[in-house]
Design an enzyme around this catalytic site. Structure first.
Site, PDB file in Angstrom:
ATOM      1  NE  ARG A   1      -4.272  -1.697   1.886  1.00 31.00           N
ATOM      2  CZ  ARG A   1      -5.127  -2.134   2.793  1.00 31.00           C
ATOM      3  NH1 ARG A   1      -4.877  -1.943   4.078  1.00 31.00           N
ATOM      4  NH2 ARG A   1      -6.236  -2.753   2.435  1.00 31.00           N
TER       5      ARG A   1
ATOM      6  CE  LYS B   1     -17.450 -15.493  10.284  1.00 32.91           C
ATOM      7  NZ  LYS B   1     -17.863 -14.589  11.390  1.00 32.91           N
TER       8      LYS B   1
ATOM      9  N   GLY C   1      -7.270  -6.648  -0.186  1.00 32.81           N
ATOM     10  CA  GLY C   1      -7.365  -7.448   1.026  1.00 32.81           C
ATOM     11  C   GLY C   1      -6.445  -8.645   1.030  1.00 32.81           C
TER      12      GLY C   1
ATOM     13  N   GLY D   1     -12.583  -4.017   0.939  1.00 29.53           N
ATOM     14  CA  GLY D   1     -13.942  -3.661   1.319  1.00 29.53           C
ATOM     15  C   GLY D   1     -14.551  -2.633   0.403  1.00 29.53           C
TER      16      GLY D   1
END
Length: 397
Positions: A39, A204, A354, A378
């Site tokens: 980043r 998930k 991510g 996100g």
């Protein structure tokens, strides 16, 4: 939305530019050394362009999730040091976020200098739900500079003081990273070249449900791996042993499989272990034959082959989420194999930030073999869901 090039055309020499960057890098807990500077490196094109144009650059950023008060373990000191190394100049760190030391150091900047403010989340007002509280902090940010540039795509889905409110107080522009992210995501959502294949992993189903719902009508294939695949396998009536399972999402997965009409592709084999451990041993079994006392921790080699076949002819690919617990050596092969297949895509290949971006670097894969590696997991997902992102909406104002 005005761009960095628009700002440079206006001229920035001698002007103080507040640059919101995404420098939220992982640190080794014991040594506080940066373990992945991706980043930071992604912020360099905008930073270097401003420096070369003679701007006096004041960088704001966050690190981790401190609880609205200074905490040494979340200090940006390691980031300032690494940023200085990459830029080849000294990058001082203000002792505070937007207080006396930040004001003094900002006032002392010369043309081409760079100052890093201390972690913006050391201020409780940064993430406050109260507009007035955020506004007071945004006023202090705005007092430091003449112009605002947002290059923190990984934070544009947050209505935070340094992302949203300060842009209402200063002339505002999108940095090069934000502009590139928007260009790529627009291609994914408006008229993607087909076949269009999406690869989703991670833990998930509930974390990815909204993006699955949004993408399913648009894609030619949706390949599902990672921990989330076991809820889909359960929806097909298969036992999943002790694998991660969201029982409350089984009916939803069953509905999605029915709606997809064969466009959702699930693993055909998985790598299992009796424990969540790199030392517990592993076996590869068919996806419909997971032992009751075992947990799936990676997709198997036949699944990698299957997914690679689906990706081989694709012209547009979006990948978000690892295929297994890639941090453990015995369970890396699935993520590596799928990542390599994504890299071979002849059209546009996008790694959705991510853990996916982290996996590319951890596994030593060639970052240049992908069309784009996002810095905002996100934010990327929320954009693909069709949600309005506050940090982008305010830039477009």
């Amino acid at each position: 939305m005005r761009s960095l090039d628009d700002l440079l055309a206006e001229g920035v020499s001698g002007r103080r530019v507040l640059l919101r960057a995404d420098l939220n890098v992982p640190l080794d807990k014991s040594t506080r050394e940066i373990t992945d500077d991706g980043r930071i490196r992604a912020s360099l094109p905008t930073l270097q362009a401003l420096r070369e144009a003679g701007a006096r650059v004041i960088v704001s950023a966050h690190l981790g999730r401190p609880k609205g008060t200074p905490d040494p373990q979340f200090s940006l000191a390691p980031v300032a040091a690494r940023l200085g190394e990459l830029l080849g100049v000294d990058v001082p760190l203000a002792a505070d976020t937007a207080g006396d030391d930040a004001r003094a150091k900002a006032a002392a900047l010369r043309d081409g200098d760079v100052l890093l403010l201390e972690n913006v989340r050391f201020e409780a007002a940064e993430t406050s739900k109260d507009d007035a509280e955020r506004g007071e902090l945004a006023d202090r940010f705005a007092a430091l500079a003449d112009v605002y540039v947002d290059d923190a795509f990984g934070a544009v889905h947050r209505k935070h003081a340094s992302v949203f409110d300060v842009a209402q107080r200063l002339p505002h522009y999108a940095g090069r990273l934000v502009a590139r992210e928007l260009e790529v995501l627009t291609r994914l959502t408006t008229d993607p070249e087909r076949p269009y294949v999406v690869v989703l992993g991670g833990s998930k189903v509930s974390d990815k449900l909204a993006v699955i719902e949004a993408l399913l009508p648009k894609v030619d294939r949706l390949l599902v791996g990672g921990g989330m695949c076991f809820t889909f396998l359960a929806a097909q009536g298969h036992g999943v042993g002790t694998s991660l399972l969201e029982a409350d999402q089984v009916d939803t997965c069953r509905r999605l499989l029915a709606e997809a009409g064969g466009r959702i592709v699930l693993p055909v084999d998985v790598v299992c272990s009796p424990q969540f451990s790199a030392d517990a041993g592993s076996t590869t079994v068919d996806a419909d034959a997971i032992p009751e006392d075992q947990m799936g921790l990676d997709v198997g080699p036949r699944t990698v082959e299957l997914f690679a076949g689906e990706l081989a002819g694709a012209r547009t690919v979006f990948w978000n989420g690892p295929m297994g617990v890639f941090e453990m050596a015995p369970f890396q092969a699935g993520t590596r194999g799928v990542a390599e297949a994504v890299a071979r895509v002849g059209g546009l290949s996008v790694v959705g930030g991510g853990d996916s971006a982290a996996a590319v670097r951890v596994l030593g894969l060639d970052e240049d073999s992908y069309g784009h590696i996002s810095t905002g997991g996100g934010a990327s997902l929320e954009y693909l869901e069709g949600r309005e992102l506050p940090g982008l909406a305010v830039l477009a104002d």
